[in-house]
Scaffold this motif. Sequence first.
Motif, PDB file in Angstrom:
ATOM      1  N   ASP A 156       0.686  -1.267   0.082  1.00 17.62           N
ATOM      2  CA  ASP A 156       0.139   0.059   0.014  1.00 17.62           C
ATOM      3  C   ASP A 156       0.790   1.186  -0.126  1.00 17.62           C
ATOM      4  O   ASP A 156       0.713   2.195  -0.680  1.00 17.62           O
ATOM      5  CB  ASP A 156      -1.019  -0.029   1.167  1.00 17.62           C
ATOM      6  CG  ASP A 156      -2.031   1.113   1.178  1.00 17.62           C
ATOM      7  OD1 ASP A 156      -2.580   1.203   0.241  1.00 17.62           O
ATOM      8  OD2 ASP A 156      -1.865   1.911   2.113  1.00 17.62           O
ATOM      9  N   GLU A 161      -2.198  -1.879 -10.454  1.00 15.79           N
ATOM     10  CA  GLU A 161      -2.307  -0.451 -10.563  1.00 15.79           C
ATOM     11  C   GLU A 161      -1.490   0.282 -11.772  1.00 15.79           C
ATOM     12  O   GLU A 161      -1.670   1.026 -12.505  1.00 15.79           O
ATOM     13  CB  GLU A 161      -2.572   0.153  -9.627  1.00 15.79           C
ATOM     14  CG  GLU A 161      -2.888   1.742  -9.584  1.00 15.79           C
ATOM     15  CD  GLU A 161      -3.030   2.253  -8.088  1.00 15.79           C
ATOM     16  OE1 GLU A 161      -3.085   3.672  -8.092  1.00 15.79           O
ATOM     17  OE2 GLU A 161      -2.992   1.630  -7.212  1.00 15.79           O
ATOM     18  N   PHE A 162      -0.045  -0.271 -11.704  1.00 12.76           N
ATOM     19  CA  PHE A 162       0.904   0.287 -12.348  1.00 12.76           C
ATOM     20  C   PHE A 162       1.625  -0.638 -13.292  1.00 12.76           C
ATOM     21  O   PHE A 162       2.465  -1.240 -13.050  1.00 12.76           O
ATOM     22  CB  PHE A 162       1.979   1.130 -11.441  1.00 12.76           C
ATOM     23  CG  PHE A 162       1.394   2.153 -10.520  1.00 12.76           C
ATOM     24  CD1 PHE A 162       1.188   3.331 -11.302  1.00 12.76           C
ATOM     25  CD2 PHE A 162       0.943   1.701  -9.410  1.00 12.76           C
ATOM     26  CE1 PHE A 162       0.776   4.599 -10.667  1.00 12.76           C
ATOM     27  CE2 PHE A 162       0.314   3.094  -8.737  1.00 12.76           C
ATOM     28  CZ  PHE A 162       0.495   4.139  -9.312  1.00 12.76           C
ATOM     29  N   ALA A 188       3.319   9.932  -9.886  1.00  6.78           N
ATOM     30  CA  ALA A 188       2.273  10.000 -11.065  1.00  6.78           C
ATOM     31  C   ALA A 188       1.975  11.484 -10.952  1.00  6.78           C
ATOM     32  O   ALA A 188       1.798  12.197 -12.080  1.00  6.78           O
ATOM     33  CB  ALA A 188       1.516   8.977 -11.245  1.00  6.78           C
ATOM     34  N   GLU A 189       1.115  11.940  -9.914  1.00  5.32           N
ATOM     35  CA  GLU A 189       0.557  13.064  -9.896  1.00  5.32           C
ATOM     36  C   GLU A 189       1.646  14.365  -9.967  1.00  5.32           C
ATOM     37  O   GLU A 189       1.224  15.394 -10.564  1.00  5.32           O
ATOM     38  CB  GLU A 189      -0.476  13.220  -8.585  1.00  5.32           C
ATOM     39  CG  GLU A 189      -1.411  12.250  -8.506  1.00  5.32           C
ATOM     40  CD  GLU A 189      -2.127  12.124  -7.193  1.00  5.32           C
ATOM     41  OE1 GLU A 189      -1.649  12.809  -6.180  1.00  5.32           O
ATOM     42  OE2 GLU A 189      -2.846  11.241  -6.859  1.00  5.32           O
ATOM     43  N   ALA A 224       2.402   1.681  -3.504  1.00  3.71           N
ATOM     44  CA  ALA A 224       1.279   2.261  -4.406  1.00  3.71           C
ATOM     45  C   ALA A 224       0.947   3.698  -4.182  1.00  3.71           C
ATOM     46  O   ALA A 224       0.973   4.446  -5.365  1.00  3.71           O
ATOM     47  CB  ALA A 224      -0.117   1.580  -4.332  1.00  3.71           C
ATOM     48  N   GLN A 225       1.064   4.000  -2.883  1.00  3.73           N
ATOM     49  CA  GLN A 225       0.704   5.450  -2.683  1.00  3.73           C
ATOM     50  C   GLN A 225       1.909   6.327  -3.168  1.00  3.73           C
ATOM     51  O   GLN A 225       1.885   7.588  -3.701  1.00  3.73           O
ATOM     52  CB  GLN A 225       0.809   5.900  -1.038  1.00  3.73           C
ATOM     53  CG  GLN A 225      -0.543   5.372  -0.547  1.00  3.73           C
ATOM     54  CD  GLN A 225      -0.956   5.393   1.023  1.00  3.73           C
ATOM     55  OE1 GLN A 225      -0.198   6.313   1.487  1.00  3.73           O
ATOM     56  NE2 GLN A 225      -1.256   4.383   1.749  1.00  3.73           N
ATOM     57  N   VAL A 262       7.179   7.640 -13.542  1.00  3.75           N
ATOM     58  CA  VAL A 262       6.773   6.280 -13.169  1.00  3.75           C
ATOM     59  C   VAL A 262       7.442   5.312 -14.002  1.00  3.75           C
ATOM     60  O   VAL A 262       7.937   4.433 -13.467  1.00  3.75           O
ATOM     61  CB  VAL A 262       5.217   5.934 -13.442  1.00  3.75           C
ATOM     62  CG1 VAL A 262       4.671   4.654 -12.897  1.00  3.75           C
ATOM     63  CG2 VAL A 262       4.765   7.183 -12.458  1.00  3.75           C
ATOM     64  N   HIS A 300       3.609  10.747 -15.784  1.00  2.00           N
ATOM     65  CA  HIS A 300       3.695   9.312 -16.105  1.00  2.00           C
ATOM     66  C   HIS A 300       5.120   8.873 -16.702  1.00  2.00           C
ATOM     67  O   HIS A 300       5.791   7.815 -16.256  1.00  2.00           O
ATOM     68  CB  HIS A 300       2.644   8.944 -17.514  1.00  2.00           C
ATOM     69  CG  HIS A 300       2.919   7.476 -18.025  1.00  2.00           C
ATOM     70  ND1 HIS A 300       3.592   7.368 -19.059  1.00  2.00           N
ATOM     71  CD2 HIS A 300       2.358   6.379 -17.665  1.00  2.00           C
ATOM     72  CE1 HIS A 300       3.647   6.213 -19.378  1.00  2.00           C
ATOM     73  NE2 HIS A 300       2.949   5.511 -18.372  1.00  2.00           N
ATOM     74  N   LEU A 356       3.779   5.784  -5.595  1.00  2.00           N
ATOM     75  CA  LEU A 356       3.798   5.742  -7.307  1.00  2.00           C
ATOM     76  C   LEU A 356       2.720   6.305  -7.499  1.00  2.00           C
ATOM     77  O   LEU A 356       2.839   7.339  -8.581  1.00  2.00           O
ATOM     78  CB  LEU A 356       3.621   4.444  -7.732  1.00  2.00           C
ATOM     79  CG  LEU A 356       5.042   3.439  -7.635  1.00  2.00           C
ATOM     80  CD1 LEU A 356       4.511   2.103  -8.456  1.00  2.00           C
ATOM     81  CD2 LEU A 356       5.892   4.241  -8.640  1.00  2.00           C
ATOM     82  N   ARG A 357       1.670   6.817  -6.977  1.00  2.00           N
ATOM     83  CA  ARG A 357       0.444   7.608  -7.340  1.00  2.00           C
ATOM     84  C   ARG A 357       1.047   9.072  -7.148  1.00  2.00           C
ATOM     85  O   ARG A 357       0.501   9.957  -8.024  1.00  2.00           O
ATOM     86  CB  ARG A 357      -0.817   7.474  -6.572  1.00  2.00           C
ATOM     87  CG  ARG A 357      -1.552   6.289  -6.739  1.00  2.00           C
ATOM     88  CD  ARG A 357      -2.543   6.009  -5.728  1.00  2.00           C
ATOM     89  NE  ARG A 357      -3.132   4.450  -5.547  1.00  2.00           N
ATOM     90  CZ  ARG A 357      -3.087   3.851  -4.264  1.00  2.00           C
ATOM     91  NH1 ARG A 357      -2.992   4.606  -3.497  1.00  2.00           N
ATOM     92  NH2 ARG A 357      -3.437   2.628  -4.418  1.00  2.00           N
ATOM     93  N   PHE A 358       1.571   9.245  -5.938  1.00  2.00           N
ATOM     94  CA  PHE A 358       2.139  10.502  -5.731  1.00  2.00           C
ATOM     95  C   PHE A 358       3.192  11.096  -6.924  1.00  2.00           C
ATOM     96  O   PHE A 358       3.203  12.118  -7.468  1.00  2.00           O
ATOM     97  CB  PHE A 358       2.930  10.673  -4.476  1.00  2.00           C
ATOM     98  CG  PHE A 358       3.438  12.044  -4.094  1.00  2.00           C
ATOM     99  CD1 PHE A 358       3.006  13.065  -3.768  1.00  2.00           C
ATOM    100  CD2 PHE A 358       5.023  12.221  -4.086  1.00  2.00           C
ATOM    101  CE1 PHE A 358       3.491  14.296  -3.380  1.00  2.00           C
ATOM    102  CE2 PHE A 358       5.519  13.536  -3.847  1.00  2.00           C
ATOM    103  CZ  PHE A 358       4.717  14.494  -3.521  1.00  2.00           C
TER     104      PHE A 358
END
Length: 237
Positions: free
Chosen positions: A100, A185-186, A110-111, A103-104, A118, A115, A106-108
């Motif tokens: 988790d 997710e990625f 990406a945001e 994933a958090q 990542v 992309h 990688l989301r950060f």
Amino acid sequence: MEFGVATPQGAQAPHPEDAPTRERVARSILENGPSSAADLAERLGLTAAAVRRHLDHLAAEGTVEAQQPKAQASRGRGRPARVFALTEAGRDRFDQQYDDLAAQALRFLAETAGHDAVVEFARRRVAFIERDYARVAETHPDLSPAEALARVFTDEGYAASARGLPVIGDQLCQQHCPVSHVAHEFPELCEAETEAISRALGTHVARLATIAHGDGVCTTCIPSAHHTDDHRKGTSA
């Protein structure tokens, strides 16, 4: 790691000393893929009856599930033996505790960085493939490319093996993926692996299945040099 047991209704409660053996059964399925009770008994040096008892408990707690074999070259008499595969919950017990968090992160990434960031991270993460493949191939020239890759991936926690494919070449099988939940997710993580394998071998490879997308094992087709040459000739023609 201990596997808690939900005792089936009406079944005798398991002995505490059974837990290590159940863990061996589950880990054998993790490392070797879906297996029949007979396969597990032979692999672990147990009786078929003992293996079935452990499988019953693992199934009751949701760690494994029974499946029909996918490939049945010859049915013969009677029904084919069932095989047992790890469920998603069963895999969770072996996976890292920080999925988790990863994933958090990688989301950060990406945001905030987009992309491309990542993709670059994914490529850096699998830099070990090219680096270690060259070392293993040089140190063990007797290994096929797929076998050398299997050793590289196994050292990184993928429980990998190599299998021959008729005519085409070999298949790299990864029974476990330490980043499968994040890769769901990625997918850039899986794509970077495939690209790195291609670069290490100097040839195109095809990813046939991934744990991240719900398959029981990650498989990559590695064509033999002969098959690759024939394909190139056919394309030129």
